[in-house]
Design a protein around this motif. Structure first.
Motif, PDB file in Angstrom:
ATOM      1  N   SER A 221      -3.410   8.708   1.939  1.00 54.41           N
ATOM      2  CA  SER A 221      -2.871   8.326   0.621  1.00 54.41           C
ATOM      3  C   SER A 221      -2.666   9.497  -0.325  1.00 54.41           C
ATOM      4  O   SER A 221      -1.718   9.481  -1.120  1.00 54.41           O
ATOM      5  CB  SER A 221      -3.760   7.268  -0.039  1.00 54.41           C
ATOM      6  OG  SER A 221      -5.017   7.799  -0.377  1.00 54.41           O
TER       7      SER A 221
ATOM      8  N   PHE B  19       0.584   9.878  -2.579  1.00 49.97           N
ATOM      9  CA  PHE B  19       0.542   9.924  -4.043  1.00 49.97           C
ATOM     10  C   PHE B  19       1.195  11.211  -4.544  1.00 49.97           C
ATOM     11  O   PHE B  19       1.934  11.197  -5.531  1.00 49.97           O
ATOM     12  CB  PHE B  19      -0.896   9.822  -4.565  1.00 49.97           C
ATOM     13  CG  PHE B  19      -1.447   8.431  -4.578  1.00 49.97           C
ATOM     14  CD1 PHE B  19      -0.783   7.389  -5.220  1.00 49.97           C
ATOM     15  CD2 PHE B  19      -2.659   8.144  -3.956  1.00 49.97           C
ATOM     16  CE1 PHE B  19      -1.297   6.104  -5.236  1.00 49.97           C
ATOM     17  CE2 PHE B  19      -3.191   6.857  -3.974  1.00 49.97           C
ATOM     18  CZ  PHE B  19      -2.500   5.834  -4.612  1.00 49.97           C
TER      19      PHE B  19
ATOM     20  N   LEU C  59       2.300  11.727  -8.186  1.00 47.90           N
ATOM     21  CA  LEU C  59       1.027  11.289  -8.779  1.00 47.90           C
ATOM     22  C   LEU C  59      -0.144  12.048  -8.152  1.00 47.90           C
ATOM     23  O   LEU C  59      -1.082  11.443  -7.634  1.00 47.90           O
ATOM     24  CB  LEU C  59       0.842   9.782  -8.568  1.00 47.90           C
ATOM     25  CG  LEU C  59       1.944   8.875  -9.110  1.00 47.90           C
ATOM     26  CD1 LEU C  59       1.840   7.486  -8.515  1.00 47.90           C
ATOM     27  CD2 LEU C  59       1.867   8.837 -10.622  1.00 47.90           C
TER      28      LEU C  59
ATOM     29  N   VAL D 122      -3.901  11.101  -8.832  1.00 51.10           N
ATOM     30  CA  VAL D 122      -4.503   9.850  -8.359  1.00 51.10           C
ATOM     31  C   VAL D 122      -5.301  10.148  -7.090  1.00 51.10           C
ATOM     32  O   VAL D 122      -4.751  10.554  -6.078  1.00 51.10           O
ATOM     33  CB  VAL D 122      -3.430   8.771  -8.072  1.00 51.10           C
ATOM     34  CG1 VAL D 122      -4.077   7.508  -7.524  1.00 51.10           C
ATOM     35  CG2 VAL D 122      -2.626   8.470  -9.325  1.00 51.10           C
TER      36      VAL D 122
ATOM     37  N   PRO E  42      -8.291   8.549  -4.454  1.00 51.65           N
ATOM     38  CA  PRO E  42      -8.981   7.308  -4.054  1.00 51.65           C
ATOM     39  C   PRO E  42     -10.490   7.502  -3.947  1.00 51.65           C
ATOM     40  O   PRO E  42     -11.055   7.505  -2.869  1.00 51.65           O
ATOM     41  CB  PRO E  42      -8.350   6.995  -2.703  1.00 51.65           C
ATOM     42  CG  PRO E  42      -7.956   8.325  -2.169  1.00 51.65           C
ATOM     43  CD  PRO E  42      -7.582   9.164  -3.359  1.00 51.65           C
TER      44      PRO E  42
ATOM     45  N   MET F 146      -3.228   1.169  -1.871  1.00 48.13           N
ATOM     46  CA  MET F 146      -2.745   2.310  -2.662  1.00 48.13           C
ATOM     47  C   MET F 146      -2.392   1.857  -4.073  1.00 48.13           C
ATOM     48  O   MET F 146      -2.698   2.547  -5.050  1.00 48.13           O
ATOM     49  CB  MET F 146      -1.530   2.971  -1.993  1.00 48.13           C
ATOM     50  CG  MET F 146      -1.896   3.827  -0.821  1.00 48.13           C
ATOM     51  SD  MET F 146      -0.514   4.836  -0.240  1.00 48.13           S
ATOM     52  CE  MET F 146      -0.119   5.790  -1.689  1.00 48.13           C
ATOM     53  N   PHE F 147      -1.762   0.709  -4.189  1.00 52.53           N
ATOM     54  CA  PHE F 147      -1.442   0.157  -5.504  1.00 52.53           C
ATOM     55  C   PHE F 147      -2.726  -0.109  -6.285  1.00 52.53           C
ATOM     56  O   PHE F 147      -2.809   0.186  -7.485  1.00 52.53           O
ATOM     57  CB  PHE F 147      -0.620  -1.126  -5.355  1.00 52.53           C
ATOM     58  CG  PHE F 147      -0.294  -1.807  -6.656  1.00 52.53           C
ATOM     59  CD1 PHE F 147       0.584  -1.217  -7.558  1.00 52.53           C
ATOM     60  CD2 PHE F 147      -0.864  -3.020  -6.970  1.00 52.53           C
ATOM     61  CE1 PHE F 147       0.878  -1.839  -8.771  1.00 52.53           C
ATOM     62  CE2 PHE F 147      -0.580  -3.653  -8.177  1.00 52.53           C
ATOM     63  CZ  PHE F 147       0.295  -3.057  -9.076  1.00 52.53           C
TER      64      PHE F 147
ATOM     65  N   VAL G 293      -5.577   1.492  -5.977  1.00 51.89           N
ATOM     66  CA  VAL G 293      -6.104   2.793  -6.406  1.00 51.89           C
ATOM     67  C   VAL G 293      -5.308   3.304  -7.612  1.00 51.89           C
ATOM     68  O   VAL G 293      -5.887   3.790  -8.585  1.00 51.89           O
ATOM     69  CB  VAL G 293      -6.071   3.811  -5.244  1.00 51.89           C
ATOM     70  CG1 VAL G 293      -6.337   5.227  -5.734  1.00 51.89           C
ATOM     71  CG2 VAL G 293      -7.075   3.413  -4.178  1.00 51.89           C
ATOM     72  N   TYR G 294      -3.994   3.167  -7.557  1.00 50.74           N
ATOM     73  CA  TYR G 294      -3.155   3.598  -8.682  1.00 50.74           C
ATOM     74  C   TYR G 294      -3.522   2.834  -9.948  1.00 50.74           C
ATOM     75  O   TYR G 294      -3.686   3.426 -11.022  1.00 50.74           O
ATOM     76  CB  TYR G 294      -1.679   3.406  -8.337  1.00 50.74           C
ATOM     77  CG  TYR G 294      -0.778   3.596  -9.523  1.00 50.74           C
ATOM     78  CD1 TYR G 294      -0.528   4.870 -10.029  1.00 50.74           C
ATOM     79  CD2 TYR G 294      -0.189   2.507 -10.160  1.00 50.74           C
ATOM     80  CE1 TYR G 294       0.280   5.043 -11.144  1.00 50.74           C
ATOM     81  CE2 TYR G 294       0.625   2.674 -11.264  1.00 50.74           C
ATOM     82  CZ  TYR G 294       0.854   3.948 -11.751  1.00 50.74           C
ATOM     83  OH  TYR G 294       1.657   4.121 -12.850  1.00 50.74           O
ATOM     84  N   MET G 295      -3.645   1.523  -9.837  1.00 47.18           N
ATOM     85  CA  MET G 295      -3.985   0.712 -11.016  1.00 47.18           C
ATOM     86  C   MET G 295      -5.401   1.021 -11.505  1.00 47.18           C
ATOM     87  O   MET G 295      -5.645   1.038 -12.715  1.00 47.18           O
ATOM     88  CB  MET G 295      -3.834  -0.778 -10.704  1.00 47.18           C
ATOM     89  CG  MET G 295      -2.395  -1.206 -10.477  1.00 47.18           C
ATOM     90  SD  MET G 295      -1.291  -0.830 -11.859  1.00 47.18           S
ATOM     91  CE  MET G 295      -1.918  -1.979 -13.080  1.00 47.18           C
TER      92      MET G 295
ATOM     93  N   HIS H 115      -6.832   3.906 -11.256  1.00 45.26           N
ATOM     94  CA  HIS H 115      -6.671   5.201 -11.928  1.00 45.26           C
ATOM     95  C   HIS H 115      -6.100   5.006 -13.332  1.00 45.26           C
ATOM     96  O   HIS H 115      -6.600   5.574 -14.290  1.00 45.26           O
ATOM     97  CB  HIS H 115      -5.772   6.116 -11.097  1.00 45.26           C
ATOM     98  CG  HIS H 115      -5.440   7.404 -11.771  1.00 45.26           C
ATOM     99  ND1 HIS H 115      -6.349   8.428 -11.858  1.00 45.26           N
ATOM    100  CD2 HIS H 115      -4.326   7.813 -12.406  1.00 45.26           C
ATOM    101  CE1 HIS H 115      -5.792   9.443 -12.510  1.00 45.26           C
ATOM    102  NE2 HIS H 115      -4.569   9.086 -12.854  1.00 45.26           N
ATOM    103  N   ARG H 116      -5.063   4.177 -13.423  1.00 42.34           N
ATOM    104  CA  ARG H 116      -4.464   3.907 -14.744  1.00 42.34           C
ATOM    105  C   ARG H 116      -5.479   3.290 -15.693  1.00 42.34           C
ATOM    106  O   ARG H 116      -5.567   3.657 -16.851  1.00 42.34           O
ATOM    107  CB  ARG H 116      -3.271   2.970 -14.608  1.00 42.34           C
ATOM    108  CG  ARG H 116      -2.001   3.696 -14.265  1.00 42.34           C
ATOM    109  CD  ARG H 116      -0.775   2.855 -14.467  1.00 42.34           C
ATOM    110  NE  ARG H 116      -0.611   2.497 -15.865  1.00 42.34           N
ATOM    111  CZ  ARG H 116       0.073   1.449 -16.290  1.00 42.34           C
ATOM    112  NH1 ARG H 116       0.640   0.652 -15.413  1.00 42.34           N
ATOM    113  NH2 ARG H 116       0.200   1.189 -17.556  1.00 42.34           N
TER     114      ARG H 116
END
Length: 158
Positions: free
Chosen positions: A39, A43, A48, A51, A53, A97-98, A100-102, A104-105
């Motif tokens: 990932s 990213f 990104l 980001v 994980p 992955m989504f 982890v992104y969310m 992070h956000r």
């Protein structure tokens, strides 16, 4: 009916217990490492690179119910079963992955949000991650699900 259901339940338990033990003892850490290895470059490619994980692997158990349901579903062709598992694993990976992104956000914004606000922001993603393996299984096992659903409604009408 019990004569047909009991073997399936025993098969599910017989697969679930060792697979879960393997996941908890070894698989979770191994998958966390594999997930990071795969990932982080993705990213980066998406622009990104910040980001990472970290600390999310405990949420990544969705592979287990999906795999177990795909293995124990009766009357599914081997090709459909194998293709479903491969496609499902890839789809679950990208959903993670989504997640982890969310996460992070929410963490980045977290300096301005309290714990409850972060939880509310993440709740839809958490629900999606938890439900997704079951939805995928329904897609790949649609004939079986249709058959069982029809029998349930048929019996409910009697």
């Amino acid at each position: 009916m019990t004569g047909r259901v009991l073997p399936q339940v025993l098969k599910a338990v017989g697969i679930s217990v060792p697979v879960t033990l393997i996941w908890l003892e070894w698989g979770r850490a191994a998958y966390g490492s594999l997930f990071a290895t795969l990932s982080i470059p993705i990213f980066g490619f998406l622009g990104l690179p910040e980001v990472l994980p970290e600390g999310t692997r405990d949420r990544f158990i969705g592979y287990l119910p999906f795999l177990i349901m795909m293995v124990v579903t009766p009357r599914m062709s081997h090709v459909r079963r194998f293709a479903g598992i491969v496609i499902g694993f890839v789809a679950i990976f990208f959903l993670q992955m989504f997640f982890v992104y969310m996460s992070h956000r929410a963490g980045v914004i977290g300096g301005q949000m309290n714990v409850q606000e972060v939880y509310v922001a993440m709740l839809p993603v958490l629900l999606l991650c938890d439900a997704f393996p079951f939805v995928l299984w329904i897609v790949f096992a649609k004939d079986f699900v249709r058959e069982i659903t029809a029998k349930v409604f048929e019996n409910a009408g009697q």
